[in-house]
Scaffold this active site. Structure first.
Site, PDB file in Angstrom:
ATOM      1  N   MET A  48      24.176   8.151   3.401  1.00  0.00           N
ATOM      2  CA  MET A  48      24.071   9.445   4.069  1.00  0.00           C
ATOM      3  C   MET A  48      24.275   9.309   5.572  1.00  0.00           C
ATOM      4  SD  MET A  48      23.809  12.627   3.464  1.00  0.00           S
ATOM      5  CE  MET A  48      22.999  12.965   1.910  1.00  0.00           C
ATOM      6  N   GLU A 108       0.814  -1.226   0.000  1.00  0.00           N
ATOM      7  CA  GLU A 108       0.000   0.000   0.000  1.00  0.00           C
ATOM      8  C   GLU A 108       0.844   1.270   0.000  1.00  0.00           C
ATOM      9  OE1 GLU A 108      -2.608  -3.212   1.879  1.00  0.00           O
ATOM     10  OE2 GLU A 108      -0.507  -2.563   2.073  1.00  0.00           O
TER      11      GLU A 108
END
Length: 583
Positions: free
Chosen positions: A487, A58
């Site tokens: 990162m 979803e």
């Protein structure tokens, strides 16, 4: 006669929902079925116009609808079932909310008599989504459904756009309950009336201030793209001759290769853009919200500047940074009025002062903050992005995931057109790239659509490779693989004495074989001198999804970088350059 042919027939709630989507011109409905929404799915089956796209999670349904919306400017639409269907969709809703993307999201709900009873797969969808939607509705009466849908599309797309949730209990869609169907052409809400036209007196004050500036700066954000103000922005910048910078979300609103464009600003913005922001005396902010990744330390943000702020959302003005001339209105209309006033104004920008300002800016440019060295062994990600643009050209849509690859793409890929750079800017959602690329490809089947991703982000929604196969979506996926959460690793290197914790992605699969297992093509490149040829081979294939895994230098960092809590003028530059501490 088909039940889609007339407004005079009696329809069930499920058919009212689907017919209303047709009235709104919806092409694609991204979703995943479940018990609470089966009546709706049966209504979808009985028609042809609204095409359902079955995702594998979803969250991906929301990101695909989001990517469709960003690539078209039209609202994206998603349908999920109750309980975990709604909770799985939450991240996608929040992603759209932070970036002001228009979505209409239908969540299934248990039948109205069971609401509040802890029924199977019950969750308070309105409650859990309230902080990250523009508005939400719980429809308890089928007679309210059509009007609610009309309101939802209006709210989602007007003013500052955003996601709207409609929670639909199963009994509201019961096929045995039918009512006369009517869908209004227009809707008016007494409590919601967004301002469109900017106040002319405020616009005149802004123009007067702009024309008096000696060190001006224009700062454009995603609101220029969303608000269809690109043409007017470009005209204004050219008339004035001012330098311009852009947020991550605003890339493409002004041509990335134009000499007046200083590059992106903020945490990983260019040296010249950040220094020009810090040194300007008049700042014109257009469709931007002064978020923390742009401002850095608020007390040191644009210390000498008088600030003009144009935005459709009055709540965004002076929320983070106090501004001197606020203008509330549609960006397109405000900028058009500004252009008219500048052309007819008795004054023009101070040519000598502007020349001196450009000389200073060009000195900052000469620092070459985006320079890097590409050796013979390890592929530098910067080189990968520049080679990608060389091979693929400019006429493409790029959906990005979140992390170092996102920043390198923003820095090194030059976007000259709006709506081509699709990324999660405000929420920073890993897993966004692939499903967003799916939505963009469905919207623009004849265009090249590229997903730029990392080995961490791709695995967040890698199952959507199955959706791509089912619907024959020949995307190009460029995977920059450094075998790390890059990162986070960079932040640990800088600020935690290189104590690398939970960032090495050991156990990752062979991505080429994974792509092949899903029925796609996979390629891997590890040497710089092989990169261009592999990319050209991949982009020559037009009828299949191709994943290109580019093995990059695992120790490469994103520069420039502003440390959290520091001013814009205090940047870490690449090795060989001193950390800037200029005042």
């Amino acid at each position: 006669m088909s039940w889609f042919g007339s407004d005079s027939v009696e329809l069930s709630g499920a058919k009212i929902l689907v017919q209303s989507l047709k009235k709104e011109g919806v092409e694609y409905l991204f979703g995943y079925p479940g018990g609470a929404v089966l009546h709706i799915y049966d209504a979808i089956f009985q028609q042809q116009q609204v095409q359902h796209v079955l995702v594998r999670h979803e969250q991906a349904a929301l990101h695909a609808a989001d990517g469709y919306a960003r690539a078209t400017g039209k609202p994206g639409v998603a349908l999920v079932t109750s309980g975990p269907g709604a909770t799985n969709a939450l991240t996608g809703i929040a992603t759209a909310f932070m970036d002001s993307i228009p979505l209409v999201v239908f969540t299934g709900q248990v039948p109205t008599p069971f609401i509040g009873s802890d029924a199977f797969q019950e969750v308070d969808a309105i409650g859990i989504t309230r902080p990250c939607v523009k508005h939400s509705f719980l429809v308890k009466d089928v007679r309210d459904l059509a009007e609610t849908i009309k309101k939802a599309f209006y709210i989602a797309t007007s003013g500052r756009p955003g996601p709207v949730v409609i929670d639909v209990p199963k009994d509201v869609t019961d096929p045995s309950v039918k009512i006369p169907y009517h869908y209004s052409r227009q809707v008016r809400l007494r409590s919601y009336n967004p301002v469109k036209k900017g106040h002319k007196r405020q616009i005149k004050k802004a123009v007067d201030l702009m024309l008096s500036a000696r060190r001006p700066m224009i700062y454009s954000g995603g609101g220029v793209v969303i608000g269809n103000g690109v043409k007017e922005l470009r005209e204004l910048v050219k008339i004035l001759g001012f330098p311009i910078t852009s947020t991550l979300m605003g890339l493409g609103a002004y041509p990335g290769r134009d000499e007046q464009f200083l590059g992106m600003l903020g945490m990983h913005g260019t040296y010249e853009a950040n220094m020009a922001m810090h040194g300007c005396d008049v700042l014109v902010a257009i469709g931007a919200r002064f978020d923390d990744r742009v401002t850095g330390k608020i007390k040191e943000f644009c210390p000498d500047a008088r600030i003009i702020h144009i935005d459709i959302d009055p709540a965004s003005i002076s929320k983070n940074v106090r501004v001197h001339i606020p203008i509330v209105g549609l960006v397109q209309e405000v900028l058009a009025e500004m252009v008219r006033m500048v052309k007819g104004h008795e004054s023009q920008p101070d040519a000598e002062a502007l020349k001196s300002w450009w000389l200073q800016i060009n000195e900052w440019r000469e620092r070459g903050c985006l320079q890097y060295e590409q050796g013979d062994e390890l592929i530098k990600p910067q080189f990968a992005l520049e080679t990608l643009q060389k091979v693929a050209g400019d006429d493409l849509y790029m959906a990005s995931d979140v992390g170092q690859h996102q920043m390198w793409a923003a820095q090194y890929f030059r976007f000259d057109q709006p709506g081509r750079w699709l990324n999660s800017g405000g929420f920073g959602t890993m897993g966004f790239g692939l499903p967003a690329a799916m939505g963009a490809k469905l919207a623009h089947p004849a265009s090249e659509v590229v997903c730029i991703t990392g080995d961490g982000s791709l695995q967040m929604n890698i199952q959507e490779l199955a959706t791509c196969k089912q619907y024959n979506l020949p995307l190009k996926i460029v995977l920059l693989n450094n075998n790390h959460l890059g990162m986070v690793r960079q932040l640990q290197e800088f600020f935690f004495d290189a104590r690398y914790t939970a960032v090495a992605l050991e156990g990752s699969p062979d991505f080429v074989k994974v792509a092949e297992a899903y029925g796609h093509l996979g390629m891997r490149v590890e040497k710089p001198d092989e990169l261009e040829a592999v990319l050209r081979k991949a982009f020559a294939i037009k009828d299949r999804l191709v994943l290109v895994e580019v093995v990059i230098d695992p120790e490469e960092n994103v520069y420039p970088m502003i440390e959290a809590g520091q001013g814009q003028h205090r940047m870490h530059l690449a090795p060989g350059c001193a950390c800037c501490t200029e005042d």
